[in-house]
Design a protein around this motif. Structure first.
Motif, PDB file in Angstrom:
ATOM      1  N   PRO A 186      -1.528   0.825   8.063  1.00 11.84           N
ATOM      2  CA  PRO A 186      -1.256  -0.398   7.288  1.00 11.84           C
ATOM      3  C   PRO A 186      -0.468  -1.404   8.119  1.00 11.84           C
ATOM      4  O   PRO A 186       0.198  -1.056   9.091  1.00 11.84           O
ATOM      5  CB  PRO A 186      -0.431   0.109   6.103  1.00 11.84           C
ATOM      6  CG  PRO A 186      -0.773   1.561   5.987  1.00 11.84           C
ATOM      7  CD  PRO A 186      -1.033   2.030   7.378  1.00 11.84           C
ATOM      8  N   SER A 187      -0.561  -2.667   7.717  1.00  9.76           N
ATOM      9  CA  SER A 187       0.195  -3.712   8.407  1.00  9.76           C
ATOM     10  C   SER A 187       1.693  -3.461   8.240  1.00  9.76           C
ATOM     11  O   SER A 187       2.103  -2.712   7.349  1.00  9.76           O
ATOM     12  CB  SER A 187      -0.174  -5.076   7.824  1.00  9.76           C
ATOM     13  OG  SER A 187       0.179  -5.139   6.452  1.00  9.76           O
ATOM     14  N   LEU A 204       0.834  -1.195   0.000  1.00 11.77           N
ATOM     15  CA  LEU A 204       0.000   0.000   0.000  1.00 11.77           C
ATOM     16  C   LEU A 204       0.875   1.254   0.000  1.00 11.77           C
ATOM     17  O   LEU A 204       1.861   1.342   0.732  1.00 11.77           O
ATOM     18  CB  LEU A 204      -0.908   0.009   1.223  1.00 11.77           C
ATOM     19  CG  LEU A 204      -1.958  -1.109   1.291  1.00 11.77           C
ATOM     20  CD1 LEU A 204      -2.562  -1.178   2.690  1.00 11.77           C
ATOM     21  CD2 LEU A 204      -3.047  -0.899   0.257  1.00 11.77           C
ATOM     22  N   THR A 205       0.503   2.227  -0.820  1.00 10.70           N
ATOM     23  CA  THR A 205       1.210   3.508  -0.842  1.00 10.70           C
ATOM     24  C   THR A 205       0.606   4.445   0.194  1.00 10.70           C
ATOM     25  O   THR A 205      -0.437   4.152   0.802  1.00 10.70           O
ATOM     26  CB  THR A 205       1.104   4.141  -2.231  1.00 10.70           C
ATOM     27  OG1 THR A 205      -0.284   4.455  -2.486  1.00 10.70           O
ATOM     28  CG2 THR A 205       1.606   3.175  -3.313  1.00 10.70           C
ATOM     29  N   LYS A 259      -8.895 -14.908   5.154  1.00 10.09           N
ATOM     30  CA  LYS A 259      -7.602 -15.441   4.724  1.00 10.09           C
ATOM     31  C   LYS A 259      -6.699 -14.322   4.198  1.00 10.09           C
ATOM     32  O   LYS A 259      -5.479 -14.335   4.426  1.00 10.09           O
ATOM     33  CB  LYS A 259      -7.816 -16.505   3.649  1.00 10.09           C
ATOM     34  CG  LYS A 259      -8.542 -17.738   4.165  1.00 10.09           C
ATOM     35  CD  LYS A 259      -8.850 -18.721   3.041  1.00 10.09           C
ATOM     36  CE  LYS A 259      -9.616 -19.925   3.571  1.00 10.09           C
ATOM     37  NZ  LYS A 259     -10.017 -20.861   2.479  1.00 10.09           N
ATOM     38  N   GLU A 260      -7.286 -13.364   3.489  1.00 11.90           N
ATOM     39  CA  GLU A 260      -6.483 -12.238   2.992  1.00 11.90           C
ATOM     40  C   GLU A 260      -5.894 -11.430   4.141  1.00 11.90           C
ATOM     41  O   GLU A 260      -4.785 -10.898   4.042  1.00 11.90           O
ATOM     42  CB  GLU A 260      -7.348 -11.333   2.104  1.00 11.90           C
ATOM     43  CG  GLU A 260      -7.747 -11.939   0.771  1.00 11.90           C
ATOM     44  CD  GLU A 260      -6.534 -12.259  -0.085  1.00 11.90           C
ATOM     45  OE1 GLU A 260      -5.677 -11.378  -0.280  1.00 11.90           O
ATOM     46  OE2 GLU A 260      -6.439 -13.414  -0.544  1.00 11.90           O
ATOM     47  N   LEU A 261      -6.627 -11.351   5.227  1.00 15.89           N
ATOM     48  CA  LEU A 261      -6.164 -10.603   6.395  1.00 15.89           C
ATOM     49  C   LEU A 261      -4.835 -11.141   6.913  1.00 15.89           C
ATOM     50  O   LEU A 261      -3.992 -10.387   7.421  1.00 15.89           O
ATOM     51  CB  LEU A 261      -7.228 -10.669   7.491  1.00 15.89           C
ATOM     52  CG  LEU A 261      -7.012  -9.857   8.770  1.00 15.89           C
ATOM     53  CD1 LEU A 261      -6.919  -8.372   8.451  1.00 15.89           C
ATOM     54  CD2 LEU A 261      -8.139 -10.112   9.746  1.00 15.89           C
ATOM     55  N   GLN A 294      -4.587  -3.268   5.015  1.00 15.34           N
ATOM     56  CA  GLN A 294      -4.992  -2.257   5.986  1.00 15.34           C
ATOM     57  C   GLN A 294      -6.441  -2.535   6.343  1.00 15.34           C
ATOM     58  O   GLN A 294      -7.213  -2.998   5.496  1.00 15.34           O
ATOM     59  CB  GLN A 294      -4.835  -0.846   5.405  1.00 15.34           C
ATOM     60  CG  GLN A 294      -5.069   0.284   6.408  1.00 15.34           C
ATOM     61  CD  GLN A 294      -4.706   1.654   5.841  1.00 15.34           C
ATOM     62  OE1 GLN A 294      -4.208   1.760   4.732  1.00 15.34           O
ATOM     63  NE2 GLN A 294      -4.957   2.711   6.602  1.00 15.34           N
ATOM     64  N   ILE A 295      -6.808  -2.287   7.585  1.00 19.45           N
ATOM     65  CA  ILE A 295      -8.163  -2.636   8.006  1.00 19.45           C
ATOM     66  C   ILE A 295      -8.885  -1.434   8.597  1.00 19.45           C
ATOM     67  O   ILE A 295      -8.268  -0.457   9.043  1.00 19.45           O
ATOM     68  CB  ILE A 295      -8.176  -3.784   9.028  1.00 19.45           C
ATOM     69  CG1 ILE A 295      -7.567  -3.327  10.362  1.00 19.45           C
ATOM     70  CG2 ILE A 295      -7.460  -5.008   8.489  1.00 19.45           C
ATOM     71  CD1 ILE A 295      -7.734  -4.350  11.478  1.00 19.45           C
TER      72      ILE A 295
END
Length: 715
Positions: free
Chosen positions: A112-113, A81-82, A409-411, A119-120
């Motif tokens: 972001p992670s 992620l930018t 799963k994407e997490l 990112q959540i």
């Protein structure tokens, strides 16, 4: 008694039918709605530590909770992620907040992670006010509908997961599953009955009658849940469909075969139906009694899931039993031989050469049949030792393609495995004074050193300073065996041992719930299984007037259970590579395989006893029992196995595993145990099988005149 029931029904068929219709109208009009839950914690009693931890959390941190939903963002190209992407996520969070979606308390974007792959946005919702409350699922629907517009003209894609999203997907999956299972079950029953009887009337009879009975059973179950505060798992509705139609069709088969047999002996239709109820009634009632008792044994469970499942299925079977002995005879007595229209095959007994050949072969070599069938079951049973339980009911209740499962799963691409549902250690002061602040750091350090713990957050104190919350991120996914081992062993032992004097520690969170569920299930295995087995043996003893027969019948059914579990482990764990089977599977299998396996044993042994009472020696009696009862057991087993196999069409792992296991178990008990193992053992034991009574020897007054080659066909 059953002859009296048959006479009453045949004399007053209209009144019997009217009474059933009136009962259905009353139940449909006044019964509450049957609702289900996927909240695993709601099934545990209050004395378990995970529930105590939840109570401490609710008292000390009433506003703190795991987010009800999580919106997961990632780039469409899968790259990091930018800064612009991260800013867009924050803007989306603000836009969703401005919409003031009902029942959403807070929408909180996070950074972001660490690897910037995801990112959540954490979404907190109003607490669910019961299993029928649709506030959270409705809020998830609004969130999902709003996301596409928010993501337009960006490089991001997103999806919603978390508890509320999983519950919504489980509901949708359950509704689709019920439709698919219902259509498949009804279709299979119609096709198989058309093949067996060549009559559209008989093919449609179970569909119409059991459709009426199912409304009554569902209403009675809902009333029972309301009266006794029982909670129903989301898979119960699907299981009710196959239980009602599968078991109900079996009982109809047993009765119709007897009815057709008596017609072939020359009785008029009404007399034939009275005879059918009189002769098949005891076996049907005993078989249903075994199933009902097996299900009711679940009330001894410590888990709310089993406490409610047992009575629900018992009510369904009991309602089906009463219908099988009253409503079906009433309808058939009105139709008479027209029930077989347009076929005239009911007038002539088929030769049954295949089952006759099997019976003759078994009579010549019963030891070989017993050894081969028993050895085959033992080989499959060995694989049962590799059973691994899986405790994730929520994801197991949805398809692998559901949005909540995909984005869960994407997490994991950007967060540690345990970050999705962290555990909590609550330290509570028992002295009434605030916790000693200088001891909290050392306590946290002790938790950090626990093997299997990824990280431990700084303690959060309650407003009065008497409770501290340490958020623990496990190194493994919350539902994994490794995570359960960490919480059950080193984390709980360290949390308790390192607690300062005057304090008590409680380990909570979803993994702790799974640990306690595992302990409860293990306890239930040691209580429910033996109680159900003993009660079924009592029924067998009363029916067969024997002490010996119930023992080997139950041992054979137990072997069938172990073989079924082994076959399921072999297919799903070894063949498909799944990490484990749903934790409730052994209990469900035990009850269905043991209870329904006993059904077929009862029918076969009852017919074997009847043949022996006509003067045949044990081996000839076994041969004739297979010849005459074999087609019925095979037809009933095929229909029941097929109806349970329809669960595999539901599209989620829980029902797929249940469907395979139960249908495989029914095939094993019907086509291996009841047709081969049980008759072979009975033939080998001879008169000893009926000790201390003489159930295989009839008084002269009880023996019928020989019926000739066309005289008998089914049990």
């Amino acid at each position: 008694m059953f002859a009296a029931v048959g006479r009453f029904v045949v004399r007053h068929p209209i009144w019997v039918i009217v009474a059933w219709v009136a009962a259905a109208v009353g139940v449909i009009g006044f019964a509450p709605t049957l609702t289900a839950t996927t909240d695993e914690a709601s099934f545990l009693p209050s004395h378990y530590e995970s529930i105590k931890a939840a109570e401490v959390q609710q008292q000390a941190f009433p506003r703190a909770a795991t987010p009800s939903a999580i919106i997961v963002f990632e780039r469409r190209d899968g790259g990091p992620l930018t800064e612009a992407d991260a800013a867009k996520v924050v803007a989306i969070g603000q836009a969703l907040t401005d919409r003031r979606i009902p029942d959403i308390v807070a929408i909180t974007p996070t950074p972001p992670s660490p690897n910037r792959l995801i990112q959540i946005i954490a979404v907190e919702m109003t607490p669910q006010r019961g299993p029928a409350d649709q506030a959270q699922p409705d809020a998830v629907k609004v969130l999902r509908a709003a996301l596409p517009d928010q993501l337009a003209n960006s490089d991001l894609k997103a999806g919603t997961t978390g508890t509320a999203a999983q519950n919504l997907d489980a509901q949708d999956s359950g509704n689709r599953a019920n439709v698919i299972i219902g259509v498949a079950t009804i279709g299979l029953i119609i096709i198989l009955l058309l093949i067996i009887f060549r009559s559209p009337i008989i093919a449609l009879l179970p569909v119409i009658v059991i459709g009426l009975v199912s409304q009554i059973a569902t209403g009675l179950i809902a009333w029972a849940n309301q009266a006794f505060d029982l909670k129903t798992d989301s898979s119960v509705s699907a299981m009710l469909i196959v239980v009602l139609f599968g078991v109900g069709t079996d009982y109809i088969l047993f009765l119709m075969f007897r009815f057709r047999e008596r017609l072939r002996l020359g009785e008029d239709p009404k007399t034939a139906m009275v005879s059918a109820v009189a002769r098949a009634g005891e076996a049907i009632a005993s078989a249903a009694g075994a199933v009902i008792i097996a299900f009711l044994a679940l009330t001894l469970s410590t888990l709310g899931l089993f406490k409610s499942l047992g009575p629900a299925l018992a009510i369904a079977v009991a309602t089906t039993l009463v219908a099988g002995l009253t409503l079906i005879p009433a309808v058939v007595s009105l139709l008479g031989t027209k029930v077989f229209w347009p076929s005239n095959a009911w007038r002539h007994e088929p030769r049954g050469a295949r089952f006759a050949a099997i019976g003759r072969s078994l009579a010549r070599r019963p030891a070989v049949y017993a050894a081969v069938s028993g050895a085959g079951l033992v080989v499959l049973a060995v694989f049962a030792l590799g059973f691994h339980p899986n405790f994730d009911l929520s994801s197991g209740s949805t398809s692998t393609e559901s949005e909540s499962n995909v984005w869960s799963k994407e997490l994991l691409r950007g967060l540690p495995a345990g970050a999705t549902e962290p555990s909590n250690v609550f330290l509570r002061s028992d002295t009434g004074a605030p916790l000693p602040a200088d001891r909290l750091g050392a306590y946290r350090d002790a938790l950090v050193k626990v093997p299997g713990v990824g990280q431990v957050g700084q303690p959060t104190l309650s407003p009065d300073g008497k409770v501290a919350d340490f958020q623990v991120t496990l190194a493994n996914t919350p539902q994994s065996s490794a995570a359960l081992h960490t919480v059950k062993g080193p984390l709980r032992s360290t949390a308790h041992a390192a607690a300062p004097d005057g304090t008590t520690a409680f380990v909570g969170g979803i993994t702790a719930v799974f640990v306690d569920i595992q302990a409860a299930v293990n306890r239930d295995y040691a209580v429910v299984f033996p109680v159900a087995a003993v009660l079924i043996m009592v029924i067998l003893g009363l029916l067969l007037r024997s002490v010996v027969a119930p023992w080997y019948l139950m041992l054979s059914v137990g072997l069938g259970f172990a073989a079924t579990l082994g076959a399921t482990v072999l297919i799903f764990q070894h063949g498909l590579g799944e990490p484990g089977l749903i934790f409730i599977l052994p209990v469900i299998m035990y009850l269905f395989v043991v209870a329904l396996g006993t059904d077929y044993n009862i029918l076969m042994v009852a017919r074997l006893r009847e043949e022996a009472r006509e003067g045949r020696n044990p081996r000839d009696a076994a041969a004739m029992a297979i010849r005459h009862a074999g087609p019925t057991v095979a037809a009933a087993g095929l229909i029941l196995a097929g109806t349970f196999a329809s669960l595999m069409l539901a599209g989620n792992s829980t029902l797929t595993q249940m469907g395979f296991a139960i249908s495989a178990g029914i095939v094993i008990v019907a086509f291996v145990m009841s047709l081969f193992l049980t008759p072979a053992i009975t033939a080998l034991l001879g008169h000893l099988a009926w000790w201390p009574g003489h159930a295989d020897v009839a008084d002269d007054g009880d023996r019928e005149a020989p019926a000739g080659p066309r005289g008998r066909e089914t049990p």
